[in-house]
Design a protein around this motif. Structure first.
Motif, PDB file in Angstrom:
ATOM      1  N   VAL A  77      39.191  60.134 166.658  1.00 50.32           N
ATOM      2  CA  VAL A  77      41.329  59.774 167.481  1.00 50.32           C
ATOM      3  C   VAL A  77      40.552  59.469 169.227  1.00 50.32           C
ATOM      4  CG1 VAL A  77      42.567  60.685 165.529  1.00 50.32           C
ATOM      5  CG2 VAL A  77      41.596  62.215 167.476  1.00 50.32           C
ATOM      6  N   ASP A  78      41.362  58.998 169.934  1.00 49.11           N
ATOM      7  CA  ASP A  78      41.933  58.915 171.246  1.00 49.11           C
ATOM      8  C   ASP A  78      41.652  60.784 171.401  1.00 49.11           C
ATOM      9  OD1 ASP A  78      42.768  59.610 173.381  1.00 49.11           O
ATOM     10  OD2 ASP A  78      41.553  57.558 173.890  1.00 49.11           O
ATOM     11  N   ALA A  79      41.068  61.224 172.692  1.00 44.78           N
ATOM     12  CA  ALA A  79      41.151  62.383 172.701  1.00 44.78           C
ATOM     13  C   ALA A  79      42.317  63.148 172.989  1.00 44.78           C
ATOM     14  CB  ALA A  79      40.262  63.431 173.972  1.00 44.78           C
ATOM     15  N   ARG A  80      43.560  61.994 173.325  1.00 40.83           N
ATOM     16  CA  ARG A  80      45.063  62.294 174.219  1.00 40.83           C
ATOM     17  C   ARG A  80      45.669  61.544 173.349  1.00 40.83           C
ATOM     18  NH1 ARG A  80      43.928  57.913 178.079  1.00 40.83           N
ATOM     19  NH2 ARG A  80      43.158  57.168 176.377  1.00 40.83           N
ATOM     20  N   THR A  81      45.421  61.742 171.706  1.00 38.01           N
ATOM     21  CA  THR A  81      46.191  61.794 170.543  1.00 38.01           C
ATOM     22  C   THR A  81      46.842  62.437 169.959  1.00 38.01           C
ATOM     23  OG1 THR A  81      44.839  59.330 170.169  1.00 38.01           O
ATOM     24  CG2 THR A  81      46.015  59.985 168.264  1.00 38.01           C
ATOM     25  N   SER A  82      48.286  62.539 169.242  1.00 35.97           N
ATOM     26  CA  SER A  82      48.983  64.204 169.295  1.00 35.97           C
ATOM     27  C   SER A  82      48.248  63.662 167.660  1.00 35.97           C
ATOM     28  CB  SER A  82      50.421  63.604 169.400  1.00 35.97           C
ATOM     29  OG  SER A  82      50.593  62.740 168.326  1.00 35.97           O
ATOM     30  N   LEU A  83      48.048  64.861 167.027  1.00 35.13           N
ATOM     31  CA  LEU A  83      48.715  65.333 165.456  1.00 35.13           C
ATOM     32  C   LEU A  83      48.888  64.336 164.923  1.00 35.13           C
ATOM     33  CD1 LEU A  83      46.943  66.637 163.202  1.00 35.13           C
ATOM     34  CD2 LEU A  83      48.332  68.730 163.238  1.00 35.13           C
ATOM     35  N   LEU A  84      50.571  64.685 165.261  1.00 35.01           N
ATOM     36  CA  LEU A  84      51.242  63.220 165.157  1.00 35.01           C
ATOM     37  C   LEU A  84      51.390  62.183 164.688  1.00 35.01           C
ATOM     38  CD1 LEU A  84      54.681  62.830 163.916  1.00 35.01           C
ATOM     39  CD2 LEU A  84      54.836  62.309 166.143  1.00 35.01           C
ATOM     40  N   ASP A  85      51.097  61.456 165.473  1.00 29.22           N
ATOM     41  CA  ASP A  85      50.179  60.062 165.816  1.00 29.22           C
ATOM     42  C   ASP A  85      49.183  59.326 165.093  1.00 29.22           C
ATOM     43  OD1 ASP A  85      52.399  59.479 167.212  1.00 29.22           O
ATOM     44  OD2 ASP A  85      50.727  59.584 169.468  1.00 29.22           O
ATOM     45  N   MET A  86      48.262  60.787 165.211  1.00 24.42           N
ATOM     46  CA  MET A  86      46.565  60.698 163.879  1.00 24.42           C
ATOM     47  C   MET A  86      47.228  60.533 162.631  1.00 24.42           C
ATOM     48  SD  MET A  86      44.153  63.466 163.068  1.00 24.42           S
ATOM     49  CE  MET A  86      44.871  63.739 162.070  1.00 24.42           C
ATOM     50  N   LEU A  87      47.960  61.156 161.575  1.00 19.40           N
ATOM     51  CA  LEU A  87      49.051  61.523 160.629  1.00 19.40           C
ATOM     52  C   LEU A  87      49.472  60.033 160.326  1.00 19.40           C
ATOM     53  CD1 LEU A  87      49.829  65.321 160.204  1.00 19.40           C
ATOM     54  CD2 LEU A  87      48.090  64.319 159.272  1.00 19.40           C
ATOM     55  N   ARG A  88      50.552  59.722 161.429  1.00 17.45           N
ATOM     56  CA  ARG A  88      50.765  58.373 161.107  1.00 17.45           C
ATOM     57  C   ARG A  88      50.060  57.171 161.696  1.00 17.45           C
ATOM     58  NH1 ARG A  88      55.888  58.208 160.571  1.00 17.45           N
ATOM     59  NH2 ARG A  88      56.054  56.589 161.539  1.00 17.45           N
ATOM     60  N   GLU A  89      49.140  56.952 162.908  1.00 15.53           N
ATOM     61  CA  GLU A  89      49.122  55.853 162.339  1.00 15.53           C
ATOM     62  C   GLU A  89      46.772  55.281 162.075  1.00 15.53           C
ATOM     63  OE1 GLU A  89      49.315  55.595 167.222  1.00 15.53           O
ATOM     64  OE2 GLU A  89      51.366  55.380 167.014  1.00 15.53           O
ATOM     65  N   ARG A  90      46.713  57.169 162.039  1.00 13.75           N
ATOM     66  CA  ARG A  90      44.842  56.471 161.783  1.00 13.75           C
ATOM     67  C   ARG A  90      45.017  57.266 160.415  1.00 13.75           C
ATOM     68  NH1 ARG A  90      41.877  53.895 164.617  1.00 13.75           N
ATOM     69  NH2 ARG A  90      40.175  54.941 163.929  1.00 13.75           N
ATOM     70  N   VAL A  91      45.804  58.587 159.380  1.00  7.26           N
ATOM     71  CA  VAL A  91      45.916  58.119 158.306  1.00  7.26           C
ATOM     72  C   VAL A  91      46.937  57.681 157.101  1.00  7.26           C
ATOM     73  CG1 VAL A  91      45.406  60.118 156.780  1.00  7.26           C
ATOM     74  CG2 VAL A  91      44.725  60.721 159.270  1.00  7.26           C
TER      75      VAL A  91
END
Length: 189
Positions: A53-67
């Motif tokens: 993840v980018d260091a500025r990514t929220s946990l929400l965006d990581m869960l939705r967009e990356r996972v």
């Protein structure tokens, strides 16, 4: 020179100066900062995951967009609605307000990890039985917050449940049924 000519000339000169100031440096824009990516190791819904993840990514965006776990909703993106509530190391968290990189090694539970082998969790079943949702947008956050509320022991009365669930907004107004569902699940826990 009359007054009308003076005012017209002043506007023209002022406009030209403003335009020159605005246009100066248009081609000299600094390049965007390089993204700083890092790998975050988390246990998400019982599964160990490493996510870049980018260091500025929220946990929400990581869960939705990356996972790819889209059950956690982005409502206000400001921590005011509770639609993004997840359990982080067993505690309720608005996932839009925290950076993913801050939780390396954490245990995250989302709405997708609540059911057990396709069988609804008792709180999910209580939501169905109590008709505790209408449009459903807030429901995942309500359920995750309700799980936290039950685990924290804040289910002694309807008033206590309302107080401890107050960070979760239901625009449809299903609050009475949400409180009933949490109370039912707490009694049966």
């Amino acid at each position: 020179m009359n007054r009308r000519t003076f005012v017209g000339a002043s506007i023209t000169v002022g406009g030209a100066a403003a335009a020159a100031s605005a246009l100066s440096g248009c081609g000299d824009a600094a390049p965007p900062p390089e993204q700083q990516t890092t790998s975050v190791a988390m246990r998400i819904n019982g599964e160990d995951r490493n996510v870049d993840v980018d260091a500025r990514t929220s946990l929400l965006d990581m869960l939705r967009e990356r996972v790819g776990l889209t059950g956690t909703k982005k409502g206000c993106d400001q921590g005011a609605c509770g639609a993004c509530t997840v359990l982080l190391d067993g505690k309720r968290v608005n996932s839009c307000l925290t950076l993913a990189v801050m939780h390396d090694g954490a245990d995250v539970q989302t709405i997708e990890g609540v059911a057990d082998n396709g069988r609804l969790h008792p709180l999910q079943q209580a939501f169905v039985d109590s008709d505790a949702f209408q449009c459903g947008y807030c429901t995942s956050g309500q359920i995750m917050s309700g799980l936290g509320c039950i685990d924290e022991g804040h289910t002694g009365s309807d008033a206590e449940i309302r107080e401890w669930m107050s960070g979760n907004i239901c625009r449809c107004g299903a609050y009475t049924n949400i409180v009933a569902a949490v109370a039912t699940a707490a009694k049966n826990a």
